[in-house]
Design a protein around this motif. Structure first.
Motif, short mmCIF file in Angstrom:
data_model
loop_
_atom_site.label_atom_id
_atom_site.label_comp_id
_atom_site.label_asym_id
_atom_site.label_seq_id
_atom_site.Cartn_x
_atom_site.Cartn_y
_atom_site.Cartn_z
N ALA A 22 0.83 -1.22 0.00
CA ALA A 22 0.00 0.00 0.00
C ALA A 22 0.86 1.26 0.00
CB ALA A 22 -0.94 -0.02 1.21
N ARG A 23 1.99 1.25 0.69
CA ARG A 23 2.89 2.42 0.71
C ARG A 23 3.43 2.73 -0.68
NH1 ARG A 23 7.48 2.71 2.95
NH2 ARG A 23 7.49 4.78 3.87
N VAL A 24 3.77 1.69 -1.44
CA VAL A 24 4.26 1.90 -2.81
C VAL A 24 3.17 2.53 -3.66
CG1 VAL A 24 5.11 0.75 -4.89
CG2 VAL A 24 5.93 0.00 -2.64
N LEU A 25 1.95 2.01 -3.55
CA LEU A 25 0.84 2.56 -4.33
C LEU A 25 0.56 4.01 -3.94
CD1 LEU A 25 -1.64 -0.48 -4.33
CD2 LEU A 25 0.06 0.12 -6.05
N ALA A 26 0.63 4.31 -2.65
CA ALA A 26 0.39 5.68 -2.18
C ALA A 26 1.46 6.63 -2.69
CB ALA A 26 0.35 5.70 -0.64
N ARG A 27 2.70 6.15 -2.70
CA ARG A 27 3.81 7.00 -3.17
C ARG A 27 3.63 7.41 -4.63
NH1 ARG A 27 7.52 4.38 -0.67
NH2 ARG A 27 8.08 2.91 -2.30
N HIS A 28 3.01 6.56 -5.42
CA HIS A 28 2.80 6.86 -6.84
C HIS A 28 1.38 7.37 -7.10
CE1 HIS A 28 6.61 5.28 -8.45
NE2 HIS A 28 6.57 4.46 -7.41
N ARG A 29 0.66 7.72 -6.03
CA ARG A 29 -0.69 8.29 -6.12
C ARG A 29 -1.61 7.41 -6.97
NH1 ARG A 29 -0.31 13.13 -3.76
NH2 ARG A 29 -2.39 13.80 -4.42
N ILE A 30 -1.54 6.12 -6.69
CA ILE A 30 -2.40 5.15 -7.38
C ILE A 30 -3.73 5.06 -6.64
CG2 ILE A 30 -2.66 2.73 -8.06
CD1 ILE A 30 -0.50 4.22 -9.61
N ASN A 31 -4.82 5.13 -7.38
CA ASN A 31 -6.16 4.98 -6.80
C ASN A 31 -6.53 3.51 -6.77
OD1 ASN A 31 -6.54 7.83 -6.69
ND2 ASN A 31 -7.00 7.81 -8.88
N LEU A 32 -6.94 3.05 -5.60
CA LEU A 32 -7.32 1.65 -5.43
C LEU A 32 -8.84 1.55 -5.46
CD1 LEU A 32 -6.09 -1.16 -4.74
CD2 LEU A 32 -6.57 -0.64 -2.36
N GLN A 33 -9.37 0.65 -6.28
CA GLN A 33 -10.81 0.49 -6.38
C GLN A 33 -11.31 -0.83 -5.79
OE1 GLN A 33 -12.41 1.44 -10.22
NE2 GLN A 33 -10.84 2.96 -10.64
N PRO A 61 -2.83 8.37 -13.07
CA PRO A 61 -2.13 8.95 -14.23
C PRO A 61 -0.79 8.28 -14.53
CG PRO A 61 -2.96 10.67 -12.77
CD PRO A 61 -3.14 9.38 -12.06
N GLU A 62 -0.04 7.88 -13.50
CA GLU A 62 1.30 7.32 -13.74
C GLU A 62 1.25 6.00 -14.49
OE1 GLU A 62 4.33 7.23 -10.87
OE2 GLU A 62 3.64 8.97 -9.75
N LEU A 63 0.11 5.32 -14.44
CA LEU A 63 0.02 4.03 -15.10
C LEU A 63 -0.01 4.15 -16.62
CD1 LEU A 63 -2.60 2.29 -12.74
CD2 LEU A 63 -0.16 1.82 -12.89
N GLN A 64 -0.16 5.36 -17.11
CA GLN A 64 -0.17 5.58 -18.57
C GLN A 64 1.24 5.66 -19.14
OE1 GLN A 64 -3.17 5.29 -19.84
NE2 GLN A 64 -3.95 5.22 -17.73
N HIS A 65 2.27 5.65 -18.31
CA HIS A 65 3.64 5.81 -18.79
C HIS A 65 4.46 4.56 -18.46
CE1 HIS A 65 2.54 9.99 -19.33
NE2 HIS A 65 2.16 10.04 -18.05
N ASN A 66 5.12 4.02 -19.50
CA ASN A 66 5.89 2.79 -19.33
C ASN A 66 6.96 2.92 -18.25
OD1 ASN A 66 4.42 1.46 -21.25
ND2 ASN A 66 5.87 1.83 -22.91
#
Length: 880
Positions: free
Chosen positions: A828-839, A859-864
């Motif tokens: 969860a910390r890694v996801l939070a650091r990259h501002r990933i939304n969890l559904q 947004p970050e998931l759109q970039h390789n």
């Protein structure tokens, strides 16, 4: 009374010299043990040499102690047998005349203490007792353990006449029949302690069923009954055949070698084949781990080869123990009742099936499988007699390829599977007597096969029989309370044997490499063709074996609120009959892996998937709008029962999208509305908890202004408080246009203390979780979570898989790793650091392995480049 003994003065150098002498001699023997490889030849001789070396040292110490001539030193227990394992206790008895008074004679007491101390100083791991002949006889009469220890007593030094007197008096108080009953009851209790199986993943090579103790029990009761003191004596007295004695000696030698190596490699008395030692012991036998030359994947581990050899040995010992104890019992308790004929081949001898002639199976091989059909169908029969067990053991060579091809045998085996009762007991008995593996050759390959997946706690053959037992229980009225939904479905099922065959084959291809489901599908196809199973039934069995993992994977890893997931699964199963059969097999399979793996939440997920799919198979096309409206109507009905104000729910429901209503049942929706309707748009964090409707754990509701690190904070709290998260549903609600988003999250959590402190835990979670969320400081670093011994011995290679979903709107993140405290928080910390939304989060714990699935966007998931960074950081977090 004995006169006072003068103090003894020993030269200061002698103890040191004796210690070095003992140590050097023992090390020389242990060096030869270390270098003996896999050969069991000479292990008994080495153990006797260790005992003799210890005898010599004790005699020197006894001589130097200067005890009177009418005292004696006696070896008892295991040491009394004249064998000694590297770090076993040296059990001795200081036998005194009846008129000796240790308590009142200070000089005698001092000399005894000095002798025992000198034994320890010399390096002997001594276990000592001090008794008179009268004391020994009195204690033996009261305690069967003392009686057993003295049964193998051996004179080391001192008075021969007093030792002879001890043996004579002990014989006078020994009741062979009572001793037999006590030792067999003791064995039963010991077996129960080890779950009555030789197949535990960390067996005790001395105490577990099939261990050395089972062989010792035979000799103890035989010696007590005057039937012999050695295996050769038992053969001469007609209790064992020459073939059985050879088998016993070979199996005893292997168990002794394993135990001696365990002591040597552990550097202490260690009789358990614990995970930490299995590989190093295996390598000392010359076994090696085999890897695939191209992929580097482990094909077979050294430990698996050793453990398979151990299990086969323990299985043989269990069979031989049963045969010989039954024979000894018949000598001690001859039955006065004449055996009653069952048919021309079998008799009923006091509730045990007895062969009419010793060579029945050799002259009529068809009778081998008929034995188990008779066992199923004869009322009042509870097992096989010693004569029958012996005949089966000696007829193993008859069960060859020709035996397996015989149409009569195939028909008998099919009839065994199709009997209305007794299937579990028959199959277990067939496995115990090695008949199942010799008739069903593919089954033989998985007998004693370990599963190093940190998920199963049984060997493959024991897991299969456990699953078969679980399926059978669905059809038994006395077990209907365990899983009512499954029992209700089973009550309407017409051919239970179809599920029995599927259970028997579902994991039969484990350990061969490749997809065991597909390989098993081929095996069962051949089986059905050979055994004349109708095409329609054979297709269903083949489907169940090939798809036995599908339902649990979808239920635990995919979004069951997604109509396409349900439609895809419905298409895969095809019809209600296939769905019901797969559901029953799946529940039985998960329950048969480990007591820790099954929980009520997994049961609910499977039941939900079954109901949703049944609806689609019944002709109802997935209609999200209609489903949402139906759930809203049902939720309103529930709210009306609680006298909620008219349309109090409207503000909350208007802020939630369709996915919220699809992912929650009506009862949950009503519960949320009752507690949140008055707080829509508030800046305050609302936490509510209740006992889970699934019947296990807590259901926790969180409503608070959204934040990127919210999920991490919640995970951090639960793990610090000792809760395990089973499931998480994450939603973003927007109360009004332009206002910030609100998180409406629900969690299923479990705690070991929940049953005893339900109300206290609810109050604690509601207060402390809200406080943890409102503390807006930086996220603390994850702690170093402890891992279990199994994880250390069989670590799971961390795996991360990030890919877009089928609609390419969101992403599916799958992770697999060894379980430890704080793991989910680290993710969860890694996801939070990259501002990933969890559904959505599906947290699946399989023993000591976790397989978690997350539905995410950002947004970050759109970039390789960012995707690679996220995957890399997750792998680092999983491996930490």
């Amino acid at each position: 009374m004995l006169s006072a003994l003068p103090p003894v003065s020993l030269p200061p150098t002698e103890p040191a010299q004796l210690r070095e002498q003992y140590k050097a001699g023992k090390n020389a023997l242990l060096t030869s043990l270390a270098g003996s490889g896999a050969s069991t030849r000479g292990i008994r001789s080495l153990l006797r040499k260790l005992a003799r070396h210890t005898d010599d040292t004790l005699r020197q110490l006894w001589q130097r102690a200067g005890f009177p001539a009418d005292f004696c030193l006696v070896a008892v227990g295991g040491f009394g047998r004249g064998e000694l394992f590297p770090h076993s206790d040296v059990d001795v008895l200081l036998l005194l005349p009846d008129d000796a008074r240790v308590d009142s004679d200070a000089a005698l007491k001092s000399r005894i203490e000095h002798f025992i101390g000198s034994c320890w100083d010399t390096g002997l791991e001594i276990g000592s007792s001090v008794r008179s002949v009268g004391d020994c006889v009195e204690e033996a009469a009261k305690d069967v353990t003392v009686q057993t220890s003295l049964l193998e007593a051996r004179l080391l030094a001192g008075s021969r006449s007093m030792f002879a007197d001890l043996l004579t008096q002990l014989e006078g108080v020994l009741d062979p029949q009572a001793f037999f009953v006590a030792k067999t009851l003791e064995q039963r209790q010991r077996h129960n302690k080890f779950e009555d199986t030789p197949y535990s993943l960390e067996p005790n090579c001395k105490e577990s069923p099939g261990g050395l103790r089972d062989l010792q029990v035979i000799l103890w009761v035989a010696r007590a009954a005057g039937l012999g003191k050695s295996w050769d004596d038992l053969a001469r007295n007609g209790l064992a055949t020459a073939f059985e004695v050879r088998q016993i000696k070979a199996n005893e030698a292997l168990l002794s070698l394993i135990r001696a190596r365990l002591h040597l490699l552990a550097g202490r008395r260690e009789d358990r084949l614990v995970f930490d030692l299995q590989t190093v012991v295996a390598e000392s036998f010359g076994y090696a781990t085999v890897t695939h030359s191209d992929t580097g994947r482990v094909v077979s581990r050294a430990s698996e080869a050793l453990m398979k050899r151990f299990y086969w040995t323990a299985k043989a010992v269990t069979q031989l123990n049963q045969i010989l104890l039954l024979n000894i019992e018949e000598r001690l308790h001859p039955s006065g009742q004449a055996p009653q004929p069952i048919n021309e081949r079998f008799l009923n001898k006091a509730g045990m099936i007895e062969v009419a002639s010793d060579d029945l199976y050799l002259t009529n091989p068809h009778a081998i499988l008929e034995t188990f059909l008779v066992y199923q169908t004869t009322v009042g029969v509870k097992g096989l007699s010693a004569r029958t067990l012996r005949a089966l053991y000696n007829a193993r060579g008859v069960m060859d390829a020709r035996f397996r091809r015989d149409p009569v045998n195939r028909d008998t085996f099919r009839r065994i599977l199709q009997q209305p009762t007794g299937i579990t007991h028959a199959m277990r008995l067939m496995n115990q007597t090695s008949v199942l593996g010799r008739y069903l050759w593919v089954f033989r390959q998985i007998v004693g096969q370990m599963q190093h997946d940190l998920f199963h706690v049984y060997t493959v053959d024991q897991h299969i029989l456990m699953v078969l037992r679980n399926v059978r229980r669905f059809f038994m009225a006395e077990h209907a309370h365990e899983y009512p939904a499954c029992s209700q479905l089973a009550a309407g099922w017409d051919k239970p044997w179809i599920l029995y065959v599927a259970a028997l084959f579902h994991d039969i291809a484990k350990g061969r490499g490749g997809d065991h489901s597909e390989l098993g599908r081929k095996d069962v196809r051949v089986f059905c063709r050979q055994h004349g199973i109708a095409t329609e039934d054979a297709k269903l069995i083949e489907f169940l074996v090939g798809e036995h993992l599908t339902m649990s994977r979808i239920a635990q890893k995919e979004d069951l609120s997604d109509p396409q997931v349900i439609a895809g699964f419905a298409k895969r199963v095809g019809n209600e009959r296939y769905l019901t059969a797969l559901y029953l097999l799946t529940v039985a399979d998960i329950r048969g892996t480990s007591p820790k793996v099954w929980n009520a939440w997994k049961g609910k997920l499977l039941e939900d998937l079954y109901r949703y799919t049944l609806r689609v198979l019944g002709g109802r096309a997935p209609d999200a709008d209609a489903e949402v409206e139906a759930r809203k109507r049902e939720a309103l009905t529930i709210l009306a029962l609680h006298a909620e104000p008219f349309e109090a729910h409207k503000a909350l429901w208007d802020s939630l999208d369709v996915s919220y209503f699809m992912r929650h049942e009506a009862g949950d929706i009503a519960w949320h509305a009752r507690h949140l309707s008055r707080h829509v748009g508030t800046a305050k964090c609302i936490v509510r908890a209740r006992r889970s409707a699934a019947g296990e754990g807590l259901q926790v509701l969180v409503y608070t202004p959204d934040a990127p690190d919210l999920f991490a904070r919640i995970c951090g709290y639960f793990e610090e408080a000792g809760f395990s998260i089973l499931d998480a549903k994450i939603h973003t609600a927007k109360p009004a246009k332009g206002s910030p988003g609100y998180a409406l999250d629900t969690f299923q959590v479990v705690s070991p203390t929940l049953a005893d402190h339900y109300r206290e835990l609810v109050a604690m979670v509601e207060a402390e979780l809200a406080r943890a969320i409102e503390e807006n400081g930086p996220l603390p670093p994850p702690g170093k979570g402890r891992v279990s011994r199994r994880v250390k011995s069989f670590p799971v290679t961390p795996r991360v898989d990030l890919r877009p979903d089928e609609k390419a709107q969101r992403w599916l993140l799958s992770v697999s790793a060894s379980d430890r405290v704080g793991l989910l928080y680290s993710i969860a910390r890694v996801l939070a650091r990259h501002r990933i939304n969890l559904q959505l989060a599906k947290v699946t714990t399989l023993g000591e392995r976790v397989e978690d699935t997350f539905l995410i966007d950002g947004p970050e998931l759109q970039h390789n480049k960012a995707q690679i960074a996220i995957e890399t950081e997750l792998l680092e977090a999983l491996a930490a």
